[in-house]
Design a protein around this motif. Structure first.
Motif, PDB file in Angstrom:
ATOM      1  N   TRP A 220      -4.868   4.541  -3.051  1.00 27.34           N
ATOM      2  CA  TRP A 220      -5.132   3.155  -3.442  1.00 27.34           C
ATOM      3  C   TRP A 220      -5.755   2.404  -2.279  1.00 27.34           C
ATOM      4  CZ3 TRP A 220      -1.267   6.094  -5.269  1.00 27.34           C
ATOM      5  CH2 TRP A 220      -0.996   6.062  -6.649  1.00 27.34           C
ATOM      6  N   SER A 221      -6.751   1.596  -2.590  1.00 27.32           N
ATOM      7  CA  SER A 221      -7.383   0.733  -1.588  1.00 27.32           C
ATOM      8  C   SER A 221      -7.352  -0.692  -2.127  1.00 27.32           C
ATOM      9  CB  SER A 221      -8.814   1.180  -1.300  1.00 27.32           C
ATOM     10  OG  SER A 221      -8.835   2.459  -0.687  1.00 27.32           O
ATOM     11  N   ARG A 222      -6.459  -1.486  -1.586  1.00 29.25           N
ATOM     12  CA  ARG A 222      -6.257  -2.867  -2.044  1.00 29.25           C
ATOM     13  C   ARG A 222      -6.308  -3.778  -0.828  1.00 29.25           C
ATOM     14  NH1 ARG A 222      -0.834  -0.811  -5.264  1.00 29.25           N
ATOM     15  NH2 ARG A 222      -1.813  -0.215  -7.252  1.00 29.25           N
ATOM     16  N   PHE A 223      -7.414  -4.455  -0.655  1.00 28.24           N
ATOM     17  CA  PHE A 223      -7.612  -5.263   0.538  1.00 28.24           C
ATOM     18  C   PHE A 223      -7.480  -6.749   0.219  1.00 28.24           C
ATOM     19  CE2 PHE A 223     -10.673  -1.604   1.566  1.00 28.24           C
ATOM     20  CZ  PHE A 223      -9.620  -0.810   1.987  1.00 28.24           C
ATOM     21  N   ALA A 224      -7.108  -7.512   1.224  1.00 27.20           N
ATOM     22  CA  ALA A 224      -6.822  -8.938   1.050  1.00 27.20           C
ATOM     23  C   ALA A 224      -8.049  -9.716   0.605  1.00 27.20           C
ATOM     24  CB  ALA A 224      -6.289  -9.525   2.358  1.00 27.20           C
ATOM     25  N   TRP A 225      -7.811 -10.669  -0.298  1.00 31.01           N
ATOM     26  CA  TRP A 225      -8.832 -11.612  -0.757  1.00 31.01           C
ATOM     27  C   TRP A 225     -10.036 -10.909  -1.356  1.00 31.01           C
ATOM     28  CZ3 TRP A 225      -6.016 -15.630  -1.101  1.00 31.01           C
ATOM     29  CH2 TRP A 225      -5.061 -15.910  -0.122  1.00 31.01           C
TER      30      TRP A 225
ATOM     31  N   LEU B 254       1.506  -6.310  -1.302  1.00 33.02           N
ATOM     32  CA  LEU B 254       0.833  -5.511  -2.327  1.00 33.02           C
ATOM     33  C   LEU B 254      -0.491  -4.925  -1.847  1.00 33.02           C
ATOM     34  CD1 LEU B 254       1.485  -7.748  -5.489  1.00 33.02           C
ATOM     35  CD2 LEU B 254       2.586  -5.566  -4.921  1.00 33.02           C
ATOM     36  N   ASP B 255      -0.956  -5.322  -0.667  1.00 38.33           N
ATOM     37  CA  ASP B 255      -2.195  -4.751  -0.130  1.00 38.33           C
ATOM     38  C   ASP B 255      -1.915  -3.365   0.448  1.00 38.33           C
ATOM     39  OD1 ASP B 255      -0.764  -6.301   1.994  1.00 38.33           O
ATOM     40  OD2 ASP B 255      -2.292  -5.382   3.262  1.00 38.33           O
ATOM     41  N   SER B 256      -2.968  -2.649   0.778  1.00 36.06           N
ATOM     42  CA  SER B 256      -2.804  -1.275   1.249  1.00 36.06           C
ATOM     43  C   SER B 256      -3.786  -0.968   2.363  1.00 36.06           C
ATOM     44  CB  SER B 256      -3.037  -0.288   0.102  1.00 36.06           C
ATOM     45  OG  SER B 256      -4.434  -0.179  -0.178  1.00 36.06           O
ATOM     46  N   VAL B 257      -3.573   0.164   3.009  1.00 32.81           N
ATOM     47  CA  VAL B 257      -4.577   0.744   3.886  1.00 32.81           C
ATOM     48  C   VAL B 257      -5.610   1.441   2.998  1.00 32.81           C
ATOM     49  CG1 VAL B 257      -2.926   1.085   5.752  1.00 32.81           C
ATOM     50  CG2 VAL B 257      -3.311   2.922   4.103  1.00 32.81           C
ATOM     51  N   PRO B 258      -6.760   1.834   3.533  1.00 32.93           N
ATOM     52  CA  PRO B 258      -7.711   2.597   2.715  1.00 32.93           C
ATOM     53  C   PRO B 258      -7.107   3.923   2.257  1.00 32.93           C
ATOM     54  CG  PRO B 258      -8.770   1.764   4.714  1.00 32.93           C
ATOM     55  CD  PRO B 258      -7.305   1.526   4.875  1.00 32.93           C
ATOM     56  N   GLY B 259      -7.111   4.156   0.944  1.00 33.92           N
ATOM     57  CA  GLY B 259      -6.581   5.409   0.415  1.00 33.92           C
ATOM     58  C   GLY B 259      -5.083   5.566   0.621  1.00 33.92           C
ATOM     59  N   GLY B 260      -4.352   4.456   0.566  1.00 30.85           N
ATOM     60  CA  GLY B 260      -2.923   4.483   0.831  1.00 30.85           C
ATOM     61  C   GLY B 260      -2.093   5.004  -0.327  1.00 30.85           C
ATOM     62  N   GLY B 261      -0.774   4.930  -0.150  1.00 29.25           N
ATOM     63  CA  GLY B 261       0.141   5.438  -1.149  1.00 29.25           C
ATOM     64  C   GLY B 261       0.578   4.381  -2.147  1.00 29.25           C
ATOM     65  N   GLU B 262       1.375   4.817  -3.104  1.00 29.62           N
ATOM     66  CA  GLU B 262       1.786   3.955  -4.223  1.00 29.62           C
ATOM     67  C   GLU B 262       2.956   3.047  -3.873  1.00 29.62           C
ATOM     68  OE1 GLU B 262       2.962   4.455  -8.970  1.00 29.62           O
ATOM     69  OE2 GLU B 262       3.039   6.198  -7.629  1.00 29.62           O
ATOM     70  N   PHE B 263       3.760   3.416  -2.867  1.00 26.70           N
ATOM     71  CA  PHE B 263       5.039   2.743  -2.658  1.00 26.70           C
ATOM     72  C   PHE B 263       5.060   1.786  -1.470  1.00 26.70           C
ATOM     73  CE2 PHE B 263       5.778   6.645  -4.947  1.00 26.70           C
ATOM     74  CZ  PHE B 263       6.677   6.277  -5.940  1.00 26.70           C
TER      75      PHE B 263
ATOM     76  N   THR C 277      -0.767   7.390   2.797  1.00 21.74           N
ATOM     77  CA  THR C 277      -1.455   8.500   2.143  1.00 21.74           C
ATOM     78  C   THR C 277      -0.899   8.625   0.726  1.00 21.74           C
ATOM     79  OG1 THR C 277      -1.575  10.939   2.073  1.00 21.74           O
ATOM     80  CG2 THR C 277       0.232   9.986   3.302  1.00 21.74           C
ATOM     81  N   PRO C 278      -1.679   9.157  -0.212  1.00 20.79           N
ATOM     82  CA  PRO C 278      -1.161   9.355  -1.574  1.00 20.79           C
ATOM     83  C   PRO C 278       0.034  10.298  -1.639  1.00 20.79           C
ATOM     84  CG  PRO C 278      -3.553   9.523  -1.538  1.00 20.79           C
ATOM     85  CD  PRO C 278      -3.119   9.473  -0.108  1.00 20.79           C
ATOM     86  N   ALA C 279       0.282  11.062  -0.570  1.00 21.84           N
ATOM     87  CA  ALA C 279       1.419  11.987  -0.562  1.00 21.84           C
ATOM     88  C   ALA C 279       2.754  11.267  -0.431  1.00 21.84           C
ATOM     89  CB  ALA C 279       1.268  12.986   0.582  1.00 21.84           C
ATOM     90  N   GLU C 280       2.714  10.004  -0.070  1.00 22.52           N
ATOM     91  CA  GLU C 280       3.937   9.190   0.009  1.00 22.52           C
ATOM     92  C   GLU C 280       4.659   9.218  -1.346  1.00 22.52           C
ATOM     93  OE1 GLU C 280       3.449   5.062   1.692  1.00 22.52           O
ATOM     94  OE2 GLU C 280       3.441   4.652  -0.454  1.00 22.52           O
ATOM     95  N   HIS C 281       6.002   9.316  -1.302  1.00 22.07           N
ATOM     96  CA  HIS C 281       6.719   9.442  -2.582  1.00 22.07           C
ATOM     97  C   HIS C 281       8.161   8.975  -2.461  1.00 22.07           C
ATOM     98  CE1 HIS C 281       7.646  10.901  -6.566  1.00 22.07           C
ATOM     99  NE2 HIS C 281       8.715  11.524  -6.078  1.00 22.07           N
ATOM    100  N   ALA C 282       8.657   8.376  -3.528  1.00 16.77           N
ATOM    101  CA  ALA C 282      10.078   8.039  -3.639  1.00 16.77           C
ATOM    102  C   ALA C 282      10.529   8.387  -5.051  1.00 16.77           C
ATOM    103  CB  ALA C 282      10.311   6.564  -3.355  1.00 16.77           C
ATOM    104  N   GLU C 283      11.634   9.102  -5.156  1.00 16.60           N
ATOM    105  CA  GLU C 283      12.181   9.445  -6.466  1.00 16.60           C
ATOM    106  C   GLU C 283      12.684   8.185  -7.164  1.00 16.60           C
ATOM    107  OE1 GLU C 283      12.159  12.257  -8.023  1.00 16.60           O
ATOM    108  OE2 GLU C 283      11.382  13.516  -6.388  1.00 16.60           O
ATOM    109  N   LEU C 284      12.507   8.131  -8.485  1.00 14.16           N
ATOM    110  CA  LEU C 284      12.943   6.949  -9.226  1.00 14.16           C
ATOM    111  C   LEU C 284      14.449   6.727  -9.103  1.00 14.16           C
ATOM    112  CD1 LEU C 284      10.787   7.038 -12.488  1.00 14.16           C
ATOM    113  CD2 LEU C 284      10.674   5.379 -10.612  1.00 14.16           C
TER     114      LEU C 284
END
Length: 424
Positions: free
Chosen positions: A30-35, A86-95, A377-384
């Motif tokens: 995910w790539s979510r940058f400010a403004w 809610l912002d991310s680094v370039p190509g970051g993870g979901e959590f 990284t997209p490999a970041e993970h947390a079990e529900l």
């Protein structure tokens, strides 16, 4: 699995799924940058979810969004706040970031469903540009909010395309003339609890789904510029070149060797090459430098080792030890809600919580186990199941801290009364 745990898992999963398409790259991450457009969609989503819960939504002078349960805080009724970014680094993870926001909303809903009526306002915040991916300074929104980053400096920052923050704000309908610190808001935050997915392996090694943070390592960001001379890649002899990339490579290797020697973590994660042509010898390379360590001495040692490259500081956050009494209160409330004792762990990752703590706001952090230990990284993970337990822990902590603030206020009133009598 109990019905309430299953319901919490479904709440967390549903909210993460709602924002999952925003900024999702085709190759993953995910790539979510400010403004940006993506940021606007996420802010609108948070506003809508907050209003569904009957919360009052505000935006502070630094562009951070707050939603309040039980009214807005006042000096007489300071708030208990939680949330993340809610912002991310370039190509970051979901959590990283979203889990803290989603968990905060889920915790408020859980308490509402349980008939809890807090004595103090409960606030959920989305800090803007926590990662600093667009304008190069981490925890941008909280730094501006607290005044540790001036509005003048912030507004003049440029992204990779040359757009200033001032221009980006105007494009999003925000008046930069009103942008800056918001001391009135900060002064009525009685305590802040940030939940975050762990960015490491400590909880996994301890086989613990949730933990409480002791401190954040000192860390900072610097920039190094290396000059050379542009020339033709095919006609310039190797012994007559002034290649900025070669010197930059020496810098990268020096950083790694120094970090290993001093038990620090140091990273050169971004390069800007000029003129950036395949067949042109680089005339200038600008490199980022991120250094963090358990103690400030180790950070300084790395900087001393690369001093010849003249690093220019972009941001600095000293080592941050979270409020010890608040940590106990949070741990007690979380343990009561989950039936589990929470281990205490430190972290090398920076957070808005650290900025608030360094500004004098009592702060605590909860971490949810990261099954892979990977982050940014997209490999970041947390079990529900771990996420659900994190929501329970946060909800319990909010109740516990609400009670604690009442006690603190009562003690303060009594102390003031005693002092008044003695002066009289």
């Amino acid at each position: 699995m109990t019905d309430d745990t299953r319901a919490l898992e479904q709440r967390v999963a549903a909210m993460l799924a709602e924002i999952s398409p925003v900024g999702r790259a085709s190759g993953g991450g995910w790539s979510r940058f400010a403004w940006t457009d993506e940021d606007r969609v996420l802010r609108e989503w948070f506003t809508a979810k907050s209003r569904e819960l009957g919360l009052t939504v505000d935006v502070d002078r630094a562009g951070n969004i707050w939603s309040w349960w039980g009214g807005r805080p006042t000096p007489d009724r300071p708030g208990v706040t939680t949330g993340s970014h809610l912002d991310s680094v370039p190509g970051g993870g979901e959590f990283d970031g979203p889990l803290g926001v989603v968990s905060a909303l889920a915790a408020v809903e859980l308490l509402q469903d349980g008939g809890v009526v807090p004595e103090h306002p409960v606030g959920v915040v989305v800090f803007s540009d926590e990662e600093g991916a667009r304008f190069g300074i981490a925890c941008f929104g909280s730094r501006v909010l607290t005044g540790s980053l001036s509005a003048e400096e912030a507004l003049s920052r440029r992204d990779a395309a040359g757009t200033t923050l001032s221009e980006a704000l105007r494009a999003e309908g925000v008046d930069p003339e009103d942008y800056g610190a918001d001391p009135d808001l900060v002064s009525v935050i009685g305590a802040h609890i940030e939940l975050h997915v762990e960015q490491g392996v400590a909880l996994g090694d301890l086989d613990a789904p949730v933990g409480v943070a002791s401190h954040i390592w000192p860390h900072g960001r610097w920039e190094v510029t290396v000059a050379g001379e542009a020339n033709h890649a095919g006609t310039t002899p190797m012994d007559r070149r002034s290649d900025a990339m070669v010197r930059a490579s020496e810098f990268v290797l020096a950083v790694r060797d120094s970090a290993v020697a001093h038990d620090a973590s140091a990273t050169v994660g971004r390069l800007r090459v000029e003129p950036n042509g395949v067949n042109v010898i680089p005339s200038r390379v600008t490199a980022s430098l991120d250094v963090r360590a358990p103690g400030e001495d180790a950070v300084e040692a790395v900087l001393d080792d690369v001093a010849d490259f003249a690093p220019v500081r972009q941001s600095w956050t000293p080592g941050t030890w979270f409020d010890s009494r608040l940590r106990e209160v949070v741990a007690e409330g979380a343990a009561e809600a989950t039936g589990q004792e929470l281990p205490v762990v430190g972290t090398g990752a920076g957070h808005d919580a650290g900025v608030l703590q360094n500004h004098g706001v009592p702060v605590s952090m909860l971490f949810v186990r990261n099954g892979t230990g990977a982050s940014h990284t997209p490999a970041e993970h947390a079990e529900l199941s771990d996420c659900a337990l994190g929501v329970k822990a946060l909800a319990g902590a909010l109740v516990s801290v609400d009670r604690w603030l009442t006690t603190v206020q009562a003690d303060t009133v009594q102390a003031d009364a005693v002092q008044g009598v003695s002066r009289g």
